[in-house]
Scaffold this motif. Structure first.
Motif, short mmCIF file in Angstrom:
data_model
loop_
_atom_site.label_atom_id
_atom_site.label_comp_id
_atom_site.label_asym_id
_atom_site.label_seq_id
_atom_site.Cartn_x
_atom_site.Cartn_y
_atom_site.Cartn_z
N ILE A 1 20.32 -11.18 -23.90
CA ILE A 1 20.82 -11.09 -22.52
C ILE A 1 22.30 -11.46 -22.47
O ILE A 1 23.10 -10.76 -21.83
CB ILE A 1 19.99 -12.00 -21.58
CG1 ILE A 1 18.57 -11.44 -21.44
CG2 ILE A 1 20.66 -12.15 -20.21
CD1 ILE A 1 17.57 -12.39 -20.82
N GLU A 2 22.69 -12.52 -23.17
CA GLU A 2 24.09 -12.92 -23.19
C GLU A 2 24.97 -11.80 -23.74
O GLU A 2 26.04 -11.50 -23.19
CB GLU A 2 24.28 -14.19 -24.03
CG GLU A 2 23.75 -15.44 -23.38
CD GLU A 2 23.88 -16.68 -24.24
OE1 GLU A 2 23.97 -17.78 -23.67
OE2 GLU A 2 23.89 -16.55 -25.49
N SER A 3 24.53 -11.19 -24.83
CA SER A 3 25.30 -10.11 -25.45
C SER A 3 25.41 -8.90 -24.52
O SER A 3 26.48 -8.31 -24.37
CB SER A 3 24.64 -9.71 -26.77
OG SER A 3 25.29 -8.61 -27.33
N LYS A 4 24.31 -8.56 -23.91
CA LYS A 4 24.28 -7.40 -23.02
C LYS A 4 25.17 -7.59 -21.79
O LYS A 4 25.83 -6.65 -21.35
CB LYS A 4 22.83 -7.13 -22.60
CG LYS A 4 22.62 -5.84 -21.88
CD LYS A 4 21.13 -5.59 -21.68
CE LYS A 4 20.90 -4.25 -21.02
NZ LYS A 4 19.48 -3.94 -20.87
N LEU A 5 25.18 -8.80 -21.24
CA LEU A 5 25.92 -9.06 -20.01
C LEU A 5 27.30 -9.67 -20.24
O LEU A 5 28.09 -9.77 -19.30
CB LEU A 5 25.09 -9.96 -19.08
CG LEU A 5 23.76 -9.37 -18.63
CD1 LEU A 5 23.02 -10.36 -17.74
CD2 LEU A 5 23.96 -8.04 -17.91
N GLY A 6 27.57 -10.12 -21.47
CA GLY A 6 28.88 -10.68 -21.77
C GLY A 6 29.13 -12.04 -21.13
O GLY A 6 30.27 -12.44 -20.94
N ARG A 7 28.04 -12.74 -20.80
CA ARG A 7 28.16 -14.09 -20.22
C ARG A 7 27.08 -14.97 -20.80
O ARG A 7 26.02 -14.49 -21.20
CB ARG A 7 28.01 -14.04 -18.70
CG ARG A 7 29.15 -13.33 -18.00
CD ARG A 7 29.04 -13.45 -16.50
NE ARG A 7 28.12 -12.42 -16.00
CZ ARG A 7 27.68 -12.34 -14.76
NH1 ARG A 7 28.04 -13.25 -13.88
NH2 ARG A 7 26.87 -11.38 -14.40
N SER A 8 27.35 -16.27 -20.83
CA SER A 8 26.37 -17.22 -21.35
C SER A 8 25.28 -17.47 -20.31
O SER A 8 25.47 -17.21 -19.12
CB SER A 8 27.05 -18.54 -21.71
OG SER A 8 27.44 -19.23 -20.53
#
Length: 168
Positions: A36-43
């Motif tokens: 999810i972090e990778s897909k959305l670019g946020r932690s």
């Protein structure tokens, strides 16, 4: 081949054991939170702070549906993912679910939780959240792996069970 799905409280070792399993079985490893972090670019902490828990849980459901369409994955689920039937049901249908059981007080006391959003309310709240989730983890798990195992022992036990069931 079926997916191998790991569930349990945050900090119980799903990522560590999952990476060992992926190496042993020569499967890709996917951590749903990292995905999810990778897909959305946020932690995850940023997502909770900026969008709220509901938004994050919706992304978990989407992620679970995507991963359940694939085969031969080792999937480490975020600790709260199994609390959503719509997220865990497709993963269970796609593979075998192993619950890594580790004492919540020991997890909290280890200091490994860092800035994880649901670990910021203190030890008592974390232990209570774990107690609330136990029946949910129990419901979805095909196998229970004791917290007395080292990551290497847990990997060996899980890979043996997986191979016996999936490659008789």
């Amino acid at each position: 081949m079926r997916n191998l799905v790991l569930i349990g409280m945050m900090g119980c070792g799903k990522t560590t054991v999952g990476k060992l399993l992926a190496q042993k079985l020569d499967f890709p490893f996917v951590d749903t939170d990292a995905y999810i972090e990778s897909k959305l670019g946020r932690s995850i902490p940023e997502l909770f702070a900026q969008e709220g828990e509901g938004y994050f849980r919706a992304r978990e459901r989407e992620t679970a549906e995507e991963l359940a369409q694939q085969e031969n994955l080792v999937i480490a689920c975020g600790g709260g993912l199994p609390t959503q039937e719509a997220a865990i049901a497709p993963l269970k249908a796609s593979g075998m679910v192993f619950w890594l059981r580790r004492d919540a007080g020991q997890i909290y006391d280890s200091g490994i939780l860092g800035d994880r959003p649901l670990a910021q309310e203190g030890r008592a709240a974390f232990v209570e959240r774990a107690a609330q989730r136990e029946p949910i983890y129990h419901r979805w798990a095909d196998y229970f792996i004791s917290n007395s195992n080292t990551p290497e022992e847990a990997e060996a036990l899980i890979s043996t069970i997986y191979q016996e069931v999936c490659q008789p």
